[in-house]
Motif scaffolding. Structure first.
Motif, PDB file in Angstrom:
ATOM      1  N   LEU A   3       0.730  -1.278  -0.129  1.00  0.00           N
ATOM      2  CA  LEU A   3      -0.037   0.008  -0.048  1.00  0.00           C
ATOM      3  C   LEU A   3       0.799   1.286  -0.054  1.00  0.00           C
ATOM      4  O   LEU A   3       0.514   2.392  -0.658  1.00  0.00           O
ATOM      5  CB  LEU A   3      -0.838   0.026   1.465  1.00  0.00           C
ATOM      6  CG  LEU A   3      -1.847   1.242   1.363  1.00  0.00           C
ATOM      7  CD1 LEU A   3      -3.043   0.973   0.375  1.00  0.00           C
ATOM      8  CD2 LEU A   3      -2.469   1.215   2.772  1.00  0.00           C
ATOM      9  N   ARG A   4       2.019   1.195   0.752  1.00  0.00           N
ATOM     10  CA  ARG A   4       2.738   2.418   0.956  1.00  0.00           C
ATOM     11  C   ARG A   4       3.193   2.666  -0.230  1.00  0.00           C
ATOM     12  O   ARG A   4       3.337   3.914  -0.794  1.00  0.00           O
ATOM     13  CB  ARG A   4       4.074   2.077   1.725  1.00  0.00           C
ATOM     14  CG  ARG A   4       3.848   2.393   3.367  1.00  0.00           C
ATOM     15  CD  ARG A   4       4.912   2.174   4.059  1.00  0.00           C
ATOM     16  NE  ARG A   4       5.881   3.183   4.239  1.00  0.00           N
ATOM     17  CZ  ARG A   4       5.847   3.486   5.630  1.00  0.00           C
ATOM     18  NH1 ARG A   4       5.295   2.791   6.809  1.00  0.00           N
ATOM     19  NH2 ARG A   4       6.640   4.548   5.975  1.00  0.00           N
ATOM     20  N   ASP A   6       2.227   2.019  -3.473  1.00  0.00           N
ATOM     21  CA  ASP A   6       1.157   2.600  -4.498  1.00  0.00           C
ATOM     22  C   ASP A   6       0.691   4.047  -3.947  1.00  0.00           C
ATOM     23  O   ASP A   6       0.326   4.677  -4.581  1.00  0.00           O
ATOM     24  CB  ASP A   6       0.020   1.777  -4.888  1.00  0.00           C
ATOM     25  CG  ASP A   6      -0.774   1.152  -3.877  1.00  0.00           C
ATOM     26  OD1 ASP A   6      -1.111  -0.103  -3.663  1.00  0.00           O
ATOM     27  OD2 ASP A   6      -1.366   1.750  -2.938  1.00  0.00           O
ATOM     28  N   TYR A   7       0.559   4.323  -2.615  1.00  0.00           N
ATOM     29  CA  TYR A   7       0.271   5.477  -2.027  1.00  0.00           C
ATOM     30  C   TYR A   7       1.073   6.396  -2.405  1.00  0.00           C
ATOM     31  O   TYR A   7       0.942   7.484  -3.131  1.00  0.00           O
ATOM     32  CB  TYR A   7       0.103   5.310  -0.646  1.00  0.00           C
ATOM     33  CG  TYR A   7      -0.033   6.713   0.194  1.00  0.00           C
ATOM     34  CD1 TYR A   7      -1.156   7.318   0.302  1.00  0.00           C
ATOM     35  CD2 TYR A   7       1.426   7.444   0.555  1.00  0.00           C
ATOM     36  CE1 TYR A   7      -1.352   8.780   0.806  1.00  0.00           C
ATOM     37  CE2 TYR A   7       1.366   8.725   0.964  1.00  0.00           C
ATOM     38  CZ  TYR A   7      -0.059   9.202   1.216  1.00  0.00           C
ATOM     39  OH  TYR A   7      -0.215  10.604   1.710  1.00  0.00           O
ATOM     40  N   LYS A  10       1.056   7.232  -6.218  1.00  0.00           N
ATOM     41  CA  LYS A  10      -0.013   8.048  -6.496  1.00  0.00           C
ATOM     42  C   LYS A  10       0.093   9.475  -6.213  1.00  0.00           C
ATOM     43  O   LYS A  10      -0.153  10.421  -6.845  1.00  0.00           O
ATOM     44  CB  LYS A  10      -1.281   7.357  -5.817  1.00  0.00           C
ATOM     45  CG  LYS A  10      -2.590   7.930  -5.952  1.00  0.00           C
ATOM     46  CD  LYS A  10      -3.916   7.237  -5.492  1.00  0.00           C
ATOM     47  CE  LYS A  10      -3.833   7.594  -3.801  1.00  0.00           C
ATOM     48  NZ  LYS A  10      -4.805   6.925  -2.927  1.00  0.00           N
ATOM     49  N   GLU A  11       0.654   9.686  -4.888  1.00  0.00           N
ATOM     50  CA  GLU A  11       0.855  10.978  -4.251  1.00  0.00           C
ATOM     51  C   GLU A  11       1.635  11.944  -5.379  1.00  0.00           C
ATOM     52  O   GLU A  11       1.623  12.855  -5.463  1.00  0.00           O
ATOM     53  CB  GLU A  11       1.460  10.977  -3.057  1.00  0.00           C
ATOM     54  CG  GLU A  11       0.270  10.704  -1.956  1.00  0.00           C
ATOM     55  CD  GLU A  11      -0.945  11.482  -2.028  1.00  0.00           C
ATOM     56  OE1 GLU A  11      -0.828  12.892  -2.133  1.00  0.00           O
ATOM     57  OE2 GLU A  11      -1.997  11.038  -2.576  1.00  0.00           O
ATOM     58  N   ARG A  18      -0.665  18.489 -10.471  1.00  0.00           N
ATOM     59  CA  ARG A  18      -1.599  19.679  -9.613  1.00  0.00           C
ATOM     60  C   ARG A  18      -1.182  20.972 -10.294  1.00  0.00           C
ATOM     61  O   ARG A  18      -1.953  21.750 -10.436  1.00  0.00           O
ATOM     62  CB  ARG A  18      -0.922  19.427  -8.181  1.00  0.00           C
ATOM     63  CG  ARG A  18      -1.997  20.445  -7.350  1.00  0.00           C
ATOM     64  CD  ARG A  18      -1.959  20.180  -6.026  1.00  0.00           C
ATOM     65  NE  ARG A  18      -2.866  19.016  -5.673  1.00  0.00           N
ATOM     66  CZ  ARG A  18      -2.169  18.225  -5.083  1.00  0.00           C
ATOM     67  NH1 ARG A  18      -1.012  17.794  -4.612  1.00  0.00           N
ATOM     68  NH2 ARG A  18      -3.389  17.145  -4.690  1.00  0.00           N
ATOM     69  N   ARG A 199      -0.196  21.512  -0.601  1.00  0.00           N
ATOM     70  CA  ARG A 199      -0.777  20.368   0.391  1.00  0.00           C
ATOM     71  C   ARG A 199      -0.535  20.393   1.878  1.00  0.00           C
ATOM     72  O   ARG A 199      -0.520  19.528   2.495  1.00  0.00           O
ATOM     73  CB  ARG A 199       0.021  19.135  -0.070  1.00  0.00           C
ATOM     74  CG  ARG A 199       0.007  18.839  -1.664  1.00  0.00           C
ATOM     75  CD  ARG A 199       0.184  17.467  -1.950  1.00  0.00           C
ATOM     76  NE  ARG A 199      -0.665  16.594  -1.219  1.00  0.00           N
ATOM     77  CZ  ARG A 199      -0.275  15.328  -0.738  1.00  0.00           C
ATOM     78  NH1 ARG A 199       0.837  14.864  -0.965  1.00  0.00           N
ATOM     79  NH2 ARG A 199      -1.092  14.624   0.131  1.00  0.00           N
ATOM     80  N   ARG A 201      -2.520  21.203   3.916  1.00  0.00           N
ATOM     81  CA  ARG A 201      -3.663  20.739   4.851  1.00  0.00           C
ATOM     82  C   ARG A 201      -3.388  19.236   5.050  1.00  0.00           C
ATOM     83  O   ARG A 201      -3.315  18.756   6.208  1.00  0.00           O
ATOM     84  CB  ARG A 201      -4.995  20.704   4.247  1.00  0.00           C
ATOM     85  CG  ARG A 201      -5.850  21.997   4.092  1.00  0.00           C
ATOM     86  CD  ARG A 201      -7.221  22.132   4.110  1.00  0.00           C
ATOM     87  NE  ARG A 201      -7.932  23.153   4.101  1.00  0.00           N
ATOM     88  CZ  ARG A 201      -8.200  23.743   2.963  1.00  0.00           C
ATOM     89  NH1 ARG A 201      -8.257  23.064   2.087  1.00  0.00           N
ATOM     90  NH2 ARG A 201      -9.175  24.967   2.928  1.00  0.00           N
ATOM     91  N   GLU A 202      -3.044  18.517   3.930  1.00  0.00           N
ATOM     92  CA  GLU A 202      -2.907  17.273   4.276  1.00  0.00           C
ATOM     93  C   GLU A 202      -1.514  16.896   5.100  1.00  0.00           C
ATOM     94  O   GLU A 202      -1.534  16.035   5.915  1.00  0.00           O
ATOM     95  CB  GLU A 202      -2.421  16.548   2.404  1.00  0.00           C
ATOM     96  CG  GLU A 202      -3.695  15.934   1.852  1.00  0.00           C
ATOM     97  CD  GLU A 202      -3.952  17.228   0.728  1.00  0.00           C
ATOM     98  OE1 GLU A 202      -3.770  18.240   1.055  1.00  0.00           O
ATOM     99  OE2 GLU A 202      -4.453  16.549  -0.183  1.00  0.00           O
ATOM    100  N   VAL A 205      -2.566  17.151   8.462  1.00  0.00           N
ATOM    101  CA  VAL A 205      -3.326  16.126   9.215  1.00  0.00           C
ATOM    102  C   VAL A 205      -2.362  14.732   9.195  1.00  0.00           C
ATOM    103  O   VAL A 205      -2.197  14.183  10.089  1.00  0.00           O
ATOM    104  CB  VAL A 205      -4.401  15.538   8.005  1.00  0.00           C
ATOM    105  CG1 VAL A 205      -5.015  14.378   8.473  1.00  0.00           C
ATOM    106  CG2 VAL A 205      -5.588  16.699   8.143  1.00  0.00           C
ATOM    107  N   MET A 206      -1.421  14.705   8.215  1.00  0.00           N
ATOM    108  CA  MET A 206      -0.566  13.469   8.218  1.00  0.00           C
ATOM    109  C   MET A 206       0.322  13.549   9.673  1.00  0.00           C
ATOM    110  O   MET A 206       0.597  12.617  10.194  1.00  0.00           O
ATOM    111  CB  MET A 206       0.339  13.631   6.999  1.00  0.00           C
ATOM    112  CG  MET A 206      -0.159  13.170   5.771  1.00  0.00           C
ATOM    113  SD  MET A 206       1.046  12.779   4.593  1.00  0.00           S
ATOM    114  CE  MET A 206       0.884  14.139   3.698  1.00  0.00           C
ATOM    115  N   ALA A 211       2.093  10.193  10.795  1.00  0.00           N
ATOM    116  CA  ALA A 211       2.795   9.697   9.655  1.00  0.00           C
ATOM    117  C   ALA A 211       4.201  10.056  10.008  1.00  0.00           C
ATOM    118  O   ALA A 211       4.441  11.091  10.680  1.00  0.00           O
ATOM    119  CB  ALA A 211       2.448  10.272   8.412  1.00  0.00           C
ATOM    120  N   PHE A 215       7.765   9.348   5.539  1.00  0.00           N
ATOM    121  CA  PHE A 215       6.396   9.164   4.707  1.00  0.00           C
ATOM    122  C   PHE A 215       5.963  10.669   3.986  1.00  0.00           C
ATOM    123  O   PHE A 215       5.512  10.471   2.868  1.00  0.00           O
ATOM    124  CB  PHE A 215       5.320   8.556   5.655  1.00  0.00           C
ATOM    125  CG  PHE A 215       4.406   7.962   4.955  1.00  0.00           C
ATOM    126  CD1 PHE A 215       4.508   6.510   4.353  1.00  0.00           C
ATOM    127  CD2 PHE A 215       3.185   8.631   4.707  1.00  0.00           C
ATOM    128  CE1 PHE A 215       3.132   6.008   3.681  1.00  0.00           C
ATOM    129  CE2 PHE A 215       2.098   8.162   3.962  1.00  0.00           C
ATOM    130  CZ  PHE A 215       2.188   6.741   3.355  1.00  0.00           C
TER     131      PHE A 215
END
Lengths: 297, 225
Positions: A3-4, A6-7, A10-11, A18, A199, A201-202, A205-206, A211, A215
């Motif tokens: 998952l990491r 592909d995360y 993707k990011e 963007r 980013r 905001r992200e 939250v991370m 996180a 990461f």
């Protein structure tokens, strides 16, 4: 962990699309600066190749007059053998001279037809102890006045002049390449800073949910490195294109002196690797500074 | 679970935010932090998950002195502390379930865990039928439920809530408090900063009152004033 991966992929991809205008600007700046670097490297390799070709060659040639007698030839031979500044000398007879002549003019049969071996002069190829142009010239002058000698040619002189010129040219290009590489690292820094801001905001939250710093950083570092490597790939294509143009130009002439400036693929490979590596480094450094300054603060 | 020993926090160039504060909060407690704006409530909360470091004193979370924690271990501390805010802090370009799963993704939880836990927690907060909505399509109360789901999905030991009902009407606020109460009953320690007199007076839980950076009252089953 799958998952990491592909995360992160993707990011990174999201970050790249963007802000397309900034991404493209960064990639192109990297491409231009690395194309300059690549051109400088190609020229340096060309000069190196030129030097290799002529390193083992004569430093100067003592041409004998066609009407020189055998005694005159032997006295020249003796003078060359006795001179402490001459490391080696070699007599080149008419057949050998014609063979070289043939090789040099092989694309111009009309020239070859007009000349027969007997018309060509004989010569001594002389290798001096000290391959310095000034020394070689004064040494050459000693032999110029001997009976039976027509003239003395300094093959090295032209090579050295060319050499000096191309060295200066490639150093200037190298300087320009370094300056624009610095500019592209700065642009990279700003590009990643903008991505971090977009980013924020992200990122907030991370951090709150725990996180790790790695990461959070990795997608931004990768974004910078992808931009750097894509720019480097474009510059590599440009250098390959340039090399092909040079090769085509050289193929159209019968003048073989500059052949070493058209690199073969074995010589281009390290150039390409250097450019891709430099692109990755520009991306890594630019994004690394941005990420360190804005995430660790 | 949480212990403050003579904690002082001063922001550079400004006044003291928290002065010589000591408190001991047990596992499973529900604690209200009350006091006017600027009295140090938010600083109190920010110190607990190491968003800020104290200038003096020591803070223990789950028995560990978090002042001694090396920076690379701070994320591990935060995985045990959920956070809820007055302004929700949701990501506008992600759906409800994406906002919740984000919290698990970024700490590297495996995909099957995310697949199981996210729908369950969305059901728990009462948003089972809205998982594909975006934050802007939800009411304030629903958005706060999403943020609580995100804070709680990793089953933290502690939930910190900074004025979670500050932007909500009283009726909606009651719903949020019921949810926090349920979470508290699962054994999670809840520390909530609030201005809401009605909520504090109704729930009758432990109240720590701050005034001008000092703890002026620490009362079991307390009221707002």
């Amino acid at each position: 962990m799958a998952l990491r991966v592909d995360y992160i992929a993707k990011e990174t991809a999201n970050n790249l699309v963007r802000n397309p205008s900034l991404t493209i600007a960064t990639v192109l700046t990297v491409a231009v600066s690395l194309a300059l670097l690549g051109a400088a490297l190609v020229i340096q390799r060309g000069v190196d190749g030129l030097n290799t070709r002529f390193k083992d060659d004569v430093e100067f040639i003592v041409w004998l007059s066609p009407e020189a007698t055998e005694e005159q030839r032997q006295s020249v031979d003796g003078a060359l053998a006795d001179s402490p500044q001459v490391r080696d000398h070699r007599f080149v007879n008419t057949e050998e001279t014609y063979a070289e002549f043939e090789e040099f003019w092989k694309d111009s049969p009309e020239v070859l037809e007009a000349v027969s071996p007997e018309q060509l002069p004989t010569s001594y190829r002389v290798v001096p102890e000290i391959p310095d142009l000034a020394v070689v010239q004064s040494l050459g002058q000693e032999f110029e006045g001997l009976p039976g000698v027509r003239n003395v040619d300094y093959a090295g002189e032209y090579i050295k002049r060319l050499n000096d010129f191309t060295r200066v040219a490639s150093n200037i290009m190298l300087g320009a390449a370094l300056a624009s590489a610095a500019a592209s690292a700065l642009l990279m820094y700003n590009s990643i800073r903008t991505a971090l801001f977009a980013r924020r905001r992200e990122i907030e939250v991370m951090r709150l949910v725990g996180a790790t710093n790695t990461f959070i950083r990795v997608p931004f570092m990768l974004e910078g490195m992808v931009q750097g490597v894509v720019g480097a790939a474009i510059s590599t294509l440009a250098v390959f294109g340039l090399n092909r143009v040079i090769r085509n130009l050289l193929d159209q002439t019968s003048f073989r002196l500059f052949d070493s400036f058209a690199l073969d693929s074995a010589q281009l490979f390290p150039v390409a690797m250097t450019l891709l590596g430099a692109g990755a480094i520009i991306g890594f450094v630019g994004s690394g500074i941005a990420v360190t300054r804005y995430l660790d603060a | 679970m949480i212990k403050l020993e003579n904690v002082t926090k001063e922001y550079p160039g400004s006044t003291v935010a928290l002065r010589d504060a000591s408190a001991d909060i047990d596992k499973g407690e529900f604690v209200f932090l009350v006091g006017p704006s600027g009295s140090g409530k938010s600083t109190f909360l920010r110190l607990l998950n190491k968003q800020e470091d104290p200038d003096e004193g020591r803070i223990f979370v789950a028995g560990k002195d978090i002042g001694q924690l090396s920076s690379w271990k701070v994320p591990m501390l935060r995985r045990n502390i959920g956070c809820v805010f007055q302004d929700f802090k949701l990501l506008p370009n992600r759906t409800v379930s994406e906002n919740v799963s984000f919290a698990l993704e970024v700490i590297g939880r495996p995909r099957h865990v995310i697949k199981n836990q996210v729908p369950a927690i969305c059901d728990l907060v009462g948003l089972g039928d809205k998982v594909d909505k975006y934050p802007e399509q939800l009411s304030g109360g629903e958005q706060q439920r999403v943020s609580i789901a995100r804070a709680f999905v990793n089953r933290p030991l502690i939930l910190l809530a900074d004025e979670p009902t500050g932007n909500l009407d009283p009726q909606t606020a009651i719903g949020i408090m019921r949810l926090l109460d349920r979470i508290n009953k699962t054994g999670t320690t809840v520390v909530m900063a609030t201005h809401d007199r009605g909520i504090v007076d109704t729930m009758r839980r432990r109240v720590i009152e701050l005034s001008e950076a000092n703890i002026v009252r620490d009362q079991a089953r307390g009221v707002y004033e």
